[in-house]
Design a protein around this motif. Structure first.
Motif, PDB file in Angstrom:
ATOM      1  N   PRO A 171      -2.882  32.739 -19.332  1.00 50.69           N
ATOM      2  CA  PRO A 171      -2.195  32.958 -20.608  1.00 50.69           C
ATOM      3  C   PRO A 171      -1.274  34.163 -20.484  1.00 50.69           C
ATOM      4  CG  PRO A 171      -4.434  33.788 -20.719  1.00 50.69           C
ATOM      5  CD  PRO A 171      -4.291  33.151 -19.364  1.00 50.69           C
ATOM      6  N   LEU A 172      -0.039  34.008 -20.931  1.00 50.78           N
ATOM      7  CA  LEU A 172       0.924  35.118 -20.874  1.00 50.78           C
ATOM      8  C   LEU A 172       0.837  35.903 -22.174  1.00 50.78           C
ATOM      9  CD1 LEU A 172       4.070  33.398 -19.329  1.00 50.78           C
ATOM     10  CD2 LEU A 172       2.491  34.965 -18.226  1.00 50.78           C
ATOM     11  N   ARG A 173       0.419  37.148 -22.047  1.00 51.45           N
ATOM     12  CA  ARG A 173       0.326  38.033 -23.194  1.00 51.45           C
ATOM     13  C   ARG A 173       1.140  39.289 -22.922  1.00 51.45           C
ATOM     14  NH1 ARG A 173      -5.262  36.127 -22.881  1.00 51.45           N
ATOM     15  NH2 ARG A 173      -5.623  34.610 -24.551  1.00 51.45           N
ATOM     16  N   SER A 174       1.114  40.228 -23.868  1.00 52.72           N
ATOM     17  CA  SER A 174       1.939  41.435 -23.742  1.00 52.72           C
ATOM     18  C   SER A 174       1.555  42.290 -22.553  1.00 52.72           C
ATOM     19  CB  SER A 174       1.834  42.275 -25.026  1.00 52.72           C
ATOM     20  OG  SER A 174       0.486  42.647 -25.286  1.00 52.72           O
ATOM     21  N   THR A 175       0.302  42.141 -22.084  1.00 47.25           N
ATOM     22  CA  THR A 175      -0.173  42.984 -20.972  1.00 47.25           C
ATOM     23  C   THR A 175       0.011  42.320 -19.617  1.00 47.25           C
ATOM     24  OG1 THR A 175      -2.399  42.111 -21.292  1.00 47.25           O
ATOM     25  CG2 THR A 175      -1.851  44.167 -22.418  1.00 47.25           C
ATOM     26  N   THR A 176       0.556  41.114 -19.593  1.00 47.98           N
ATOM     27  CA  THR A 176       0.741  40.414 -18.322  1.00 47.98           C
ATOM     28  C   THR A 176       2.223  40.202 -18.051  1.00 47.98           C
ATOM     29  OG1 THR A 176       0.562  38.266 -19.407  1.00 47.98           O
ATOM     30  CG2 THR A 176      -1.468  39.214 -18.535  1.00 47.98           C
ATOM     31  N   ALA A 177       2.525  40.003 -16.781  1.00 50.02           N
ATOM     32  CA  ALA A 177       3.903  39.736 -16.367  1.00 50.02           C
ATOM     33  C   ALA A 177       3.905  38.509 -15.466  1.00 50.02           C
ATOM     34  CB  ALA A 177       4.494  40.936 -15.632  1.00 50.02           C
ATOM     35  N   VAL A 178       4.945  37.711 -15.573  1.00 46.90           N
ATOM     36  CA  VAL A 178       5.051  36.507 -14.745  1.00 46.90           C
ATOM     37  C   VAL A 178       4.992  36.862 -13.271  1.00 46.90           C
ATOM     38  CG1 VAL A 178       6.585  34.634 -14.066  1.00 46.90           C
ATOM     39  CG2 VAL A 178       6.297  35.186 -16.475  1.00 46.90           C
ATOM     40  N   SER A 179       5.671  37.933 -12.871  1.00 50.81           N
ATOM     41  CA  SER A 179       5.714  38.308 -11.453  1.00 50.81           C
ATOM     42  C   SER A 179       4.320  38.615 -10.927  1.00 50.81           C
ATOM     43  CB  SER A 179       6.629  39.517 -11.255  1.00 50.81           C
ATOM     44  OG  SER A 179       6.180  40.616 -12.025  1.00 50.81           O
ATOM     45  N   ASP A 180       3.479  39.291 -11.730  1.00 54.01           N
ATOM     46  CA  ASP A 180       2.112  39.605 -11.288  1.00 54.01           C
ATOM     47  C   ASP A 180       1.289  38.339 -11.110  1.00 54.01           C
ATOM     48  OD1 ASP A 180       2.729  42.294 -11.422  1.00 54.01           O
ATOM     49  OD2 ASP A 180       1.981  42.516 -13.474  1.00 54.01           O
ATOM     50  N   ILE A 181       1.450  37.396 -12.029  1.00 57.95           N
ATOM     51  CA  ILE A 181       0.703  36.150 -11.943  1.00 57.95           C
ATOM     52  C   ILE A 181       1.132  35.334 -10.722  1.00 57.95           C
ATOM     53  CG2 ILE A 181       0.305  33.924 -13.068  1.00 57.95           C
ATOM     54  CD1 ILE A 181       0.512  35.387 -15.754  1.00 57.95           C
ATOM     55  N   VAL A 182       2.432  35.232 -10.513  1.00 59.32           N
ATOM     56  CA  VAL A 182       2.936  34.466  -9.365  1.00 59.32           C
ATOM     57  C   VAL A 182       2.505  35.124  -8.060  1.00 59.32           C
ATOM     58  CG1 VAL A 182       5.004  33.689  -8.165  1.00 59.32           C
ATOM     59  CG2 VAL A 182       4.864  33.484 -10.646  1.00 59.32           C
ATOM     60  N   ASP A 183       2.533  36.444  -8.000  1.00 63.38           N
ATOM     61  CA  ASP A 183       2.050  37.152  -6.808  1.00 63.38           C
ATOM     62  C   ASP A 183       0.587  36.817  -6.547  1.00 63.38           C
ATOM     63  OD1 ASP A 183       4.481  38.334  -6.363  1.00 63.38           O
ATOM     64  OD2 ASP A 183       3.965  40.233  -7.321  1.00 63.38           O
ATOM     65  N   THR A 184      -0.216  36.759  -7.608  1.00 60.99           N
ATOM     66  CA  THR A 184      -1.630  36.416  -7.470  1.00 60.99           C
ATOM     67  C   THR A 184      -1.801  35.004  -6.940  1.00 60.99           C
ATOM     68  OG1 THR A 184      -2.217  37.873  -9.310  1.00 60.99           O
ATOM     69  CG2 THR A 184      -3.820  36.184  -8.704  1.00 60.99           C
ATOM     70  N   ILE A 185      -1.008  34.073  -7.459  1.00 65.63           N
ATOM     71  CA  ILE A 185      -1.106  32.674  -7.023  1.00 65.63           C
ATOM     72  C   ILE A 185      -0.750  32.533  -5.547  1.00 65.63           C
ATOM     73  CG2 ILE A 185      -0.129  30.360  -7.326  1.00 65.63           C
ATOM     74  CD1 ILE A 185       0.300  31.090 -10.292  1.00 65.63           C
ATOM     75  N   THR A 186       0.393  33.098  -5.151  1.00 61.60           N
ATOM     76  CA  THR A 186       0.838  32.956  -3.762  1.00 61.60           C
ATOM     77  C   THR A 186      -0.113  33.668  -2.806  1.00 61.60           C
ATOM     78  OG1 THR A 186       2.341  34.845  -4.096  1.00 61.60           O
ATOM     79  CG2 THR A 186       3.262  32.644  -4.336  1.00 61.60           C
ATOM     80  N   ALA A 187      -0.665  34.819  -3.207  1.00 57.88           N
ATOM     81  CA  ALA A 187      -1.620  35.528  -2.347  1.00 57.88           C
ATOM     82  C   ALA A 187      -2.898  34.715  -2.194  1.00 57.88           C
ATOM     83  CB  ALA A 187      -1.934  36.899  -2.935  1.00 57.88           C
TER      84      ALA A 187
END
Length: 328
Positions: free
Chosen positions: A271-287
């Motif tokens: 879930p994308l909320r004010s405390t999250t960023a798309v770049s951080d999520i995508v980095d997590t997925i690719t890692a």
């Protein structure tokens, strides 16, 4: 234990050097004896040889000659060892990059900002990719493949840049919504996910397959394929789906269904909320995907001449110094 090839070569080289040096010194001694026999006789030379200083000089000379012989043998042995390319083993766990990633972006009006962040993030990630294949599919009421799976990163960068610029309102070169509104409705995520799951080829090969699925989950209209059916199809194809939802609501049945469909494939829901960023999520997925592709440990052999070169340098210097001291 049998000697390895490098040591066999070193021993052979040492024996050759020993034979050469022995012949050299025997010839030297023979020449000196001949020279002494042909020279002038000196009376009472035995008194000179009986002097302690003379005896010490002779012993130092013989010790120096012996040192030259030993060091020379060692130098040739080290040279032979280095020439034989000594190697050392190490245990490594290779990380394979045989993974395919489909960017599956909902391009309804409320998703423009999120889609822009996804494109920006992958424009950065592509610079470090090696072996991964990337594809981009845009959908709203109908899906459009912008480019198929490819590891031509120059082409990927070029296409992602065009799409990202179009998201920002620059339509001179590319209109991102063209072809995505041919159906009835909007954000038909079941059809979108099914279309993205069908982008993978070479299903007989062992590759990691994942879909990064960004949508606001605001479905208007009837999909040809329901979301759960699309998730089941993705799972059957070995595809993991990672969902990004910018308007997540734990009490919303649509958000719950979205989460359940994503997790059904073995992927994760973000879930994308004010405390999250798309770049951080995508980095997590690719890692995470990279970690899952770590290969089995294996022994790797590589040249390791460093120690041999060190000893060769030391013995070479010692050989030159001894030759200078003995003055053969």
């Amino acid at each position: 234990m049998a000697l390895g090839f490098p040591w066999m070569l070193a021993v052979g080289g040492g024996l050759i050097l020993l034979a050469v040096l022995c012949g050299f010194f025997l010839g030297l001694l023979r020449n000196r004896k001949a020279g002494a026999a042909e020279g002038l006789a000196v009376a009472h030379s035995e008194r000179l040889r009986s002097l302690p200083g003379f005896g010490s000089a002779i012993r130092r000379y013989r010790l120096g000659v012996g040192g030259v012989l030993v060091v020379g043998i060692l130098a040739v042995m080290m040279a032979s060892y280095v020439a034989a390319r000594p190697s050392a083993s190490s245990t490594v766990k290779p990380v394979n990059t045989n993974r395919d990633i489909v960017l599956c972006l909902d391009v309804s009006g409320s998703m423009t900002e999120v889609d822009t962040e996804v494109a920006d993030t992958f424009l950065k990630l592509v610079k470090g990719f090696s072996g991964e294949r990337i594809s981009l599919v845009l959908f709203n009421s109908s899906p459009v493949q912008v480019f198929p799976l490819t590891d031509d990163y120059h082409f990927v960068t070029e296409q992602l840049t065009r799409v990202r610029d179009s998201f920002d309102g620059n339509y001179d070169d590319f209109d991102y919504w063209v072809g995505t509104s041919n159906g009835r409705g909007a954000s038909l995520i079941g059809d979108g996910l099914a279309a993205c799951a069908m982008r993978f080829d070479h299903l007989d090969k062992e590759r990691s397959r994942s879909v990064i699925f960004a949508t606001d989950n605001e479905v208007y209209g009837d999909s040809i394929v329901e979301l759960k059916e699309a998730a089941e199809y993705a799972k059957a194809q070995g595809v993991k789906v990672y969902g990004l939802n910018p308007i997540d609501n734990d009490d919303d049945p649509k958000s719950v269904a979205f989460r359940e469909a994503v997790e059904l494939t073995g992927g994760k829901y973000f879930p994308l909320r004010s405390t999250t960023a798309v770049s951080d999520i995508v980095d997590t997925i690719t890692a995470e995907e990279a970690t899952s592709l770590t290969g089995e440990a294996r022994v790797v052999w590589a040249d390791d001449p460093n120690l041999g070169i060190l000893f060769l340098s030391l013995t070479g210097i010692a050989f030159i110094v001894l030759l200078w001291r003995v003055r053969l």
